[in-house]
Design an enzyme around this catalytic site. Structure first.
Site, mmCIF file in Angstrom:
data_model
loop_
_atom_site.group_PDB
_atom_site.id
_atom_site.type_symbol
_atom_site.label_atom_id
_atom_site.label_comp_id
_atom_site.label_asym_id
_atom_site.label_seq_id
_atom_site.Cartn_x
_atom_site.Cartn_y
_atom_site.Cartn_z
ATOM 1 N N CYS A 125 0.848 -1.196 0.000
ATOM 2 C CA CYS A 125 0.000 0.000 0.000
ATOM 3 C C CYS A 125 0.889 1.254 0.000
ATOM 4 O O CYS A 125 1.785 1.369 -0.825
ATOM 5 C CB CYS A 125 -0.965 -0.057 1.177
ATOM 6 N N ASP A 183 -7.891 -3.441 -7.924
ATOM 7 C CA ASP A 183 -7.533 -2.460 -6.894
ATOM 8 C C ASP A 183 -8.081 -1.089 -7.288
ATOM 9 O O ASP A 183 -7.635 -0.499 -8.270
ATOM 10 C CB ASP A 183 -6.008 -2.392 -6.766
ATOM 11 N N HIS A 214 -7.092 -4.678 -3.659
ATOM 12 C CA HIS A 214 -6.127 -3.997 -2.819
ATOM 13 C C HIS A 214 -5.975 -4.772 -1.509
ATOM 14 O O HIS A 214 -6.928 -5.353 -1.000
ATOM 15 C CB HIS A 214 -6.601 -2.571 -2.529
#
Length: 246
Positions: A125, A183, A214
Site C-alpha cells: 500500500c 484495486d 487492494h
C-alpha cells in the site's frame, strides 16, 4: 530458520522512530529488508510478513512510518477510525521526511555486526510507495513494491518536482512492482502511466498485474488471497536473494 526480535529507537531528522528488527537467531551477517507498512503502522499482519521474510535469512526493519504524528507504539485498527487517521497522516507527512527516515535506517543497520552491508526495500500500500521512494537512496540495492498507492496521482505532499514518479528517473536499482487488477486505488490508467514512465526512463523493472483486490497480502479480512500471498513471498525472497547476496 529461528528468528529473534528487538525494538530499536532510531533517531531521524524528524524525531525518534520506533523500529522493530527481526533477524535470524545466530551471529552471521545477513542482508536487510526495510519493510514499510500500510497506513496502520505495524499491525499483526505486518509483523507476520516481517517474520516470514526474516525466517528466510534476512534482517527485517519495520519502522513506524508516521512516527512524527503519533505516540511511540501507535498501531491503528483496521476500522473506519483507523483508516481516517492513517489517511490523514499519509497526506500530512512530506515525502522528504520519509527520505530522511530511510537514510537513518540504512545508516543504522549497515553499522550493525549482523548486517552484510546490503539493504533492500519492500512494502504494501503506501509502504509499496515508500519502498519505491526508498530506491532513490543509493544505499538501497533493490525494491519490491506491492500495490503502491499515490505514485501515479502525485497526491502525497512534497516539494514541487520531487514527487516519486518524476524522480524515478534517478532510480538505478532493480524494481519489482505488483498491482491488483481489481484495486480501486490504482486505476488502469494510473498503472499505464507508471509503466510508461519507467519504460521511458529505462529503469530496471519487472511488472506484474494479478487478479486481486487492494491489500490481498493482508491475512485479515475478506480481500486476503492466500495463494497469491505465498506466490509474492516466494517472488520477493528470490528477488532479494538475487540482488542482496551477491
Amino acid at each position: 530458520m529461528l528468528i529473534q526480535n528487538q525494538v530499536q529507537d532510531i533517531i531521524t531528522a524528524t524525531g525518534t522512530m520506533r523500529t522493530n528488527v527481526y533477524r535470524p537467531l545466530d551471529d552471521k551477517q545477513y542482508p536487510t529488508i526495510i519493510f514499510y507498512s500500510e497506513i496502520f503502522q505495524e499491525t499483526t499482519p505486518i509483523t507476520r510478513s516481517a517474520q516470514i521474510l526474516a525466517g528466510h535469512g534476512f534482517v527485517v526493519l519495520v519502522p513506524e512510518v508516521f512516527h512524527e504524528l503519533n505516540p511511540i507504539g501507535t498501531v491503528l485498527a483496521y476500522d473506519d477510525a483507523g483508516k481516517d487517521k492513517g489517511n490523514a497522516d499519509k497526506f500530512t507527512k512530506p515525502l522528504e521526511d520519509h527520505d530522511s527516515d530511510t537514510l537513518a535506517m540504512t545508516d543504522f543497520v549497515t553499522a550493525q555486526t549482523y548486517s552484510n552491508g546490503k539493504v533492500g526495500a519492500m512494502g504494501v500500500c503506501i509502504g509499496g510507495h515508500l519502498a519505491f521512494r526508498a530506491a532513490l537512496n543509493e544505499n538501497i540495492g533493490a525494491a519490491f513494491c506491492l500495490y503502491p498507492t499515490d505514485i501515479h496521482s502525485n497526491t502525497l505532499p512534497c516539494a514541487q518536482g520531487n514527487d516519486s514518479l518524476s524522480m524515478s528517473k534517478h532510480i538505478s536499482c532493480p524494481l519489482t512492482l505488483i498491482f491488483g487488477k481489481q484495486d480501486p486505488h490504482v486505476s488502469p490508467e494510473g498503472r499505464v502511466l507508471i509503466h510508461q514512465t519507467l519504460s521511458k526512463n529505462e529503469n530496471d523493472f519487472s511488472w506484474h498485474e494479478v487478479n486481486a483486490q487492494h491489500a490481498f497480502m493482508r491475512d485479515e479480512g475478506e480481500r486476503y488471497d492466500a495463494a497469491l500471498a505465498l506466490q509474492m513471498y516466494k517472488m520477493s525472497i528470490d528477488f532479494f536473494q538475487q540482488h542482496l547476496r551477491s
